[in-house]
Design a protein around this motif. Structure first.
Motif, PDB file in Angstrom:
ATOM      1  N   VAL A  90      49.607  46.758  24.793  1.00  0.00           N
ATOM      2  CA  VAL A  90      49.404  47.802  23.723  1.00  0.00           C
ATOM      3  C   VAL A  90      51.002  48.346  23.663  1.00  0.00           C
ATOM      4  N   GLU A  91      51.439  48.436  22.437  1.00  0.00           N
ATOM      5  CA  GLU A  91      52.581  49.099  22.069  1.00  0.00           C
ATOM      6  C   GLU A  91      52.448  50.656  21.923  1.00  0.00           C
ATOM      7  N   VAL A  92      53.246  51.406  22.652  1.00  0.00           N
ATOM      8  CA  VAL A  92      53.017  52.891  22.530  1.00  0.00           C
ATOM      9  C   VAL A  92      54.078  53.383  21.846  1.00  0.00           C
ATOM     10  N   VAL A  94      55.872  56.562  20.166  1.00  0.00           N
ATOM     11  CA  VAL A  94      56.141  58.028  20.187  1.00  0.00           C
ATOM     12  C   VAL A  94      57.036  58.583  19.016  1.00  0.00           C
ATOM     13  N   ARG A  95      56.612  59.758  18.655  1.00  0.00           N
ATOM     14  CA  ARG A  95      57.127  60.121  17.264  1.00  0.00           C
ATOM     15  C   ARG A  95      57.503  61.482  17.097  1.00  0.00           C
ATOM     16  N   ASN A  96      58.945  61.906  16.859  1.00  0.00           N
ATOM     17  CA  ASN A  96      59.082  63.145  16.670  1.00  0.00           C
ATOM     18  C   ASN A  96      59.341  63.758  15.215  1.00  0.00           C
ATOM     19  N   ALA A  99      58.627  59.076   9.912  1.00  0.00           N
ATOM     20  CA  ALA A  99      59.378  57.836   9.244  1.00  0.00           C
ATOM     21  C   ALA A  99      58.262  56.704   9.328  1.00  0.00           C
ATOM     22  N   GLY A 100      58.738  55.510   8.614  1.00  0.00           N
ATOM     23  CA  GLY A 100      58.369  54.348   8.930  1.00  0.00           C
ATOM     24  C   GLY A 100      56.710  54.300   8.324  1.00  0.00           C
ATOM     25  N   SER A 101      55.957  53.674   9.246  1.00  0.00           N
ATOM     26  CA  SER A 101      54.483  53.708   8.798  1.00  0.00           C
ATOM     27  C   SER A 101      53.887  55.039   8.798  1.00  0.00           C
ATOM     28  N   LEU A 102      54.113  55.717   9.691  1.00  0.00           N
ATOM     29  CA  LEU A 102      53.516  57.294   9.696  1.00  0.00           C
ATOM     30  C   LEU A 102      53.805  57.854   8.338  1.00  0.00           C
ATOM     31  N   PHE A 121      49.001  54.143  19.455  1.00  0.00           N
ATOM     32  CA  PHE A 121      48.929  52.935  20.105  1.00  0.00           C
ATOM     33  C   PHE A 121      48.672  51.748  19.224  1.00  0.00           C
ATOM     34  N   TYR A 122      49.308  50.623  19.402  1.00  0.00           N
ATOM     35  CA  TYR A 122      49.008  49.433  18.497  1.00  0.00           C
ATOM     36  C   TYR A 122      48.738  48.328  19.400  1.00  0.00           C
ATOM     37  N   TYR A 123      47.864  47.618  19.071  1.00  0.00           N
ATOM     38  CA  TYR A 123      47.467  46.356  19.877  1.00  0.00           C
ATOM     39  C   TYR A 123      48.395  45.087  19.613  1.00  0.00           C
ATOM     40  N   VAL A 175      64.019  59.731  16.328  1.00  0.00           N
ATOM     41  CA  VAL A 175      62.899  59.952  15.403  1.00  0.00           C
ATOM     42  C   VAL A 175      61.690  59.578  15.840  1.00  0.00           C
ATOM     43  N   ASP A 176      61.828  58.347  16.338  1.00  0.00           N
ATOM     44  CA  ASP A 176      60.722  57.537  17.105  1.00  0.00           C
ATOM     45  C   ASP A 176      60.976  56.433  17.858  1.00  0.00           C
ATOM     46  N   PHE A 177      59.871  55.978  18.892  1.00  0.00           N
ATOM     47  CA  PHE A 177      60.364  54.797  19.345  1.00  0.00           C
ATOM     48  C   PHE A 177      59.123  54.052  20.116  1.00  0.00           C
ATOM     49  N   LYS A 178      59.302  52.888  20.317  1.00  0.00           N
ATOM     50  CA  LYS A 178      58.115  52.063  20.833  1.00  0.00           C
ATOM     51  C   LYS A 178      58.340  51.656  22.325  1.00  0.00           C
ATOM     52  N   ILE A 179      57.252  51.736  23.217  1.00  0.00           N
ATOM     53  CA  ILE A 179      57.729  51.130  24.440  1.00  0.00           C
ATOM     54  C   ILE A 179      56.400  50.313  24.867  1.00  0.00           C
ATOM     55  N   ASP A 202      66.732  48.440  18.488  1.00  0.00           N
ATOM     56  CA  ASP A 202      65.578  47.397  17.877  1.00  0.00           C
ATOM     57  C   ASP A 202      64.194  48.226  18.018  1.00  0.00           C
ATOM     58  N   THR A 203      63.886  49.252  18.928  1.00  0.00           N
ATOM     59  CA  THR A 203      62.647  49.600  19.149  1.00  0.00           C
ATOM     60  C   THR A 203      62.746  51.165  19.004  1.00  0.00           C
ATOM     61  N   CYS A 204      63.928  51.799  18.464  1.00  0.00           N
ATOM     62  CA  CYS A 204      63.879  53.092  18.158  1.00  0.00           C
ATOM     63  C   CYS A 204      64.418  53.416  16.782  1.00  0.00           C
ATOM     64  N   ARG A 205      64.130  54.614  16.409  1.00  0.00           N
ATOM     65  CA  ARG A 205      64.773  55.133  15.139  1.00  0.00           C
ATOM     66  C   ARG A 205      65.657  56.212  15.584  1.00  0.00           C
ATOM     67  N   LEU A 206      66.876  55.926  15.430  1.00  0.00           N
ATOM     68  CA  LEU A 206      68.100  56.780  15.684  1.00  0.00           C
ATOM     69  C   LEU A 206      68.506  57.188  14.356  1.00  0.00           C
ATOM     70  N   PHE A 220      68.451  46.690   9.112  1.00  0.00           N
ATOM     71  CA  PHE A 220      67.971  45.292   8.797  1.00  0.00           C
ATOM     72  C   PHE A 220      66.870  45.503   7.904  1.00  0.00           C
ATOM     73  N   ARG A 221      65.836  46.204   8.485  1.00  0.00           N
ATOM     74  CA  ARG A 221      64.502  46.201   7.524  1.00  0.00           C
ATOM     75  C   ARG A 221      64.571  46.738   6.107  1.00  0.00           C
ATOM     76  N   LEU A 222      65.785  47.380   6.018  1.00  0.00           N
ATOM     77  CA  LEU A 222      65.721  47.947   4.507  1.00  0.00           C
ATOM     78  C   LEU A 222      66.960  47.599   3.948  1.00  0.00           C
TER      79      LEU A 222
HETATM   80  N1  UDP Z   1      58.440  49.239  16.692  1.00  0.00           N
HETATM   81  C1  UDP Z   1      58.745  48.385  17.441  1.00  0.00           C
HETATM   82  N2  UDP Z   1      58.110  47.160  17.205  1.00  0.00           N
HETATM   83  C2  UDP Z   1      57.189  46.967  16.292  1.00  0.00           C
HETATM   84  C3  UDP Z   1      56.821  48.243  15.645  1.00  0.00           C
HETATM   85  C4  UDP Z   1      57.546  49.277  15.680  1.00  0.00           C
HETATM   86  O1  UDP Z   1      59.789  48.426  18.021  1.00  0.00           O
HETATM   87  O2  UDP Z   1      56.628  45.926  16.402  1.00  0.00           O
HETATM   88  C5  UDP Z   1      59.237  50.615  16.500  1.00  0.00           C
HETATM   89  C6  UDP Z   1      60.045  50.852  15.392  1.00  0.00           C
HETATM   90  O3  UDP Z   1      61.363  50.494  15.589  1.00  0.00           O
HETATM   91  C7  UDP Z   1      60.017  52.352  15.638  1.00  0.00           C
HETATM   92  C8  UDP Z   1      58.754  52.684  15.967  1.00  0.00           C
HETATM   93  O4  UDP Z   1      58.414  51.949  16.540  1.00  0.00           O
HETATM   94  O5  UDP Z   1      60.996  53.059  15.992  1.00  0.00           O
HETATM   95  C9  UDP Z   1      57.493  53.240  15.037  1.00  0.00           C
HETATM   96  O6  UDP Z   1      57.534  52.104  13.975  1.00  0.00           O
HETATM   97  P1  UDP Z   1      56.596  52.226  12.806  1.00  0.00           P
HETATM   98  O7  UDP Z   1      54.946  52.340  12.961  1.00  0.00           O
HETATM   99  O8  UDP Z   1      56.966  53.234  11.873  1.00  0.00           O
HETATM  100  O9  UDP Z   1      56.596  50.609  12.065  1.00  0.00           O
HETATM  101  P2  UDP Z   1      57.694  49.949  10.934  1.00  0.00           P
HETATM  102  O10 UDP Z   1      57.814  51.156  10.251  1.00  0.00           O
HETATM  103  O11 UDP Z   1      58.574  49.618  12.071  1.00  0.00           O
HETATM  104  O12 UDP Z   1      56.648  49.091  10.513  1.00  0.00           O
END
Ligand code: UDP
Length: 288
Positions: A90-92, A94-96, A99-102, A121-123, A175-179, A202-206, A220-222
């Protein structure tokens, strides 16, 4: 040297090798950058070195406030020694700030501060594109039991509070991060949940606090360019590398990098990790 070690697992940005002692593995940081479930891929020279250093530092800081982590010590520029864990699938997140998918899902303008930090949470399943799930899915599917989930949520919010302050101190907005979390099994069937994987740009938005400039993987994404420069800026502000940097136009300053102190987690294995007495949940993704 690398070839002699047994590779246990290769992911998009890291390779896991067998460790020198039982219960340990080596985490190797690659230069590969991927996004959109690996549909976009590139190799960005020096990224692995910067992420290794940043992740080592952040894990050590989190351990210092009592959050148990898998991190033991950095071994060299690209590798760290970590405890072997069973990854909870499970990817956890946290968002403040939205941004992104939210922002997309709820139609929020990117940059809107959230009324309070929130957790998602993401599977972990590449074939399915890491679908968003809720706590009930996690428990019903046996990916984590209620005690583990409670532990994960509380550690995620604590990490968020601490990292928010740490980054604010160097003029960055978290902004947000994944752990990700892992299980360690004790001798008597006891189970411990620890922070695993990596925390890095790679796993945070800063974002820069003044200019809102993105200093994370969104470059990189954009297709904004300047990814290594951005990660390097984060490392410099964290005090992990000198201002002149270790990578210039793709060239790597070996001499400077060799002088950098190794990062060690003094608290490794000594943090009072809480045993979770429970029935064993269904196994997660193996290794790591
Ligand atoms: N994130 C990550 N790995 C993933 C998906 C997201 O590290 O597989 C991080 C991403 O860098 C961001 C946060 O989780 O800091 C929230 O990402 P979001 O759900 O907005 O998805 P994204 O826009 O990256 O598709």
């Amino acid at each position: 040297m690398l070839n002699r070690r047994r590779k246990l697992y290769e992911g998009k940005a890291k390779i896991i090798y067998e460790g020198p002692e039982p219960g340990t593995v080596i985490q190797y940081f690659k230069d590969d950058a991927t996004a959109f479930n690996a549909q976009k891929h590139d190799v960005i020279s020096g990224k692995g070195i910067l992420n290794n250093r940043i992740a080592a530092h952040l894990m050590t800081r989190l351990e210092s406030i009592g959050i148990p982590t898998h991190f033991i010590k950095s071994l060299n520029m690209r590798e760290q020694l970590v405890r072997s864990v069973e990854i909870v699938p499970v990817e956890v997140v946290v968002r403040n700030i939205a941004a992104g998918s939210l922002a997309k899902r709820l139609g929020l303008k990117e940059g809107t501060p959230l009324p309070r930090p929130l957790i998602e949470f993401y599977y972990k399943n590449d074939e399915l594109g890491d679908p968003m799930v809720n706590d009930d899915h996690i428990m019903a599917m046996g990916w984590a039991d209620p005690y583990e989930l409670e532990e994960m949520i509380s550690m995620a919010f604590r990490a968020n509070d601490y990292l928010n302050g740490l980054f604010a101190g160097i003029n960055l907005q978290l902004v947000d991060f994944k752990i990700e979390f892992g299980r360690i099994f004790g001798e008597y069937g006891d189970v411990y949940i620890v922070l695993a994987d990596e925390i890095s740009p790679d796993t945070c938005r800063l974002w820069d606090a003044q200019t809102n400039e993105k200093l994370d993987k969104d470059r990189f994404r954009l297709d904004l360019g300047g990814l290594v420069e951005a990660y390097q800026e984060v490392a410099v502000r964290l005090g992990l590398i000198p201002r002149e940097g270790i990578i210039k136009e793709g060239d790597f300053n070996e001499e400077l990098a060799a002088q950098l102190e190794t990062i060690e987690n003094e608290m490794a294995g000594r943090t009072n990790i809480r045993s979770i007495k429970r029935m064993r949940a269904k196994k997660g993704t193996p290794v790591v």
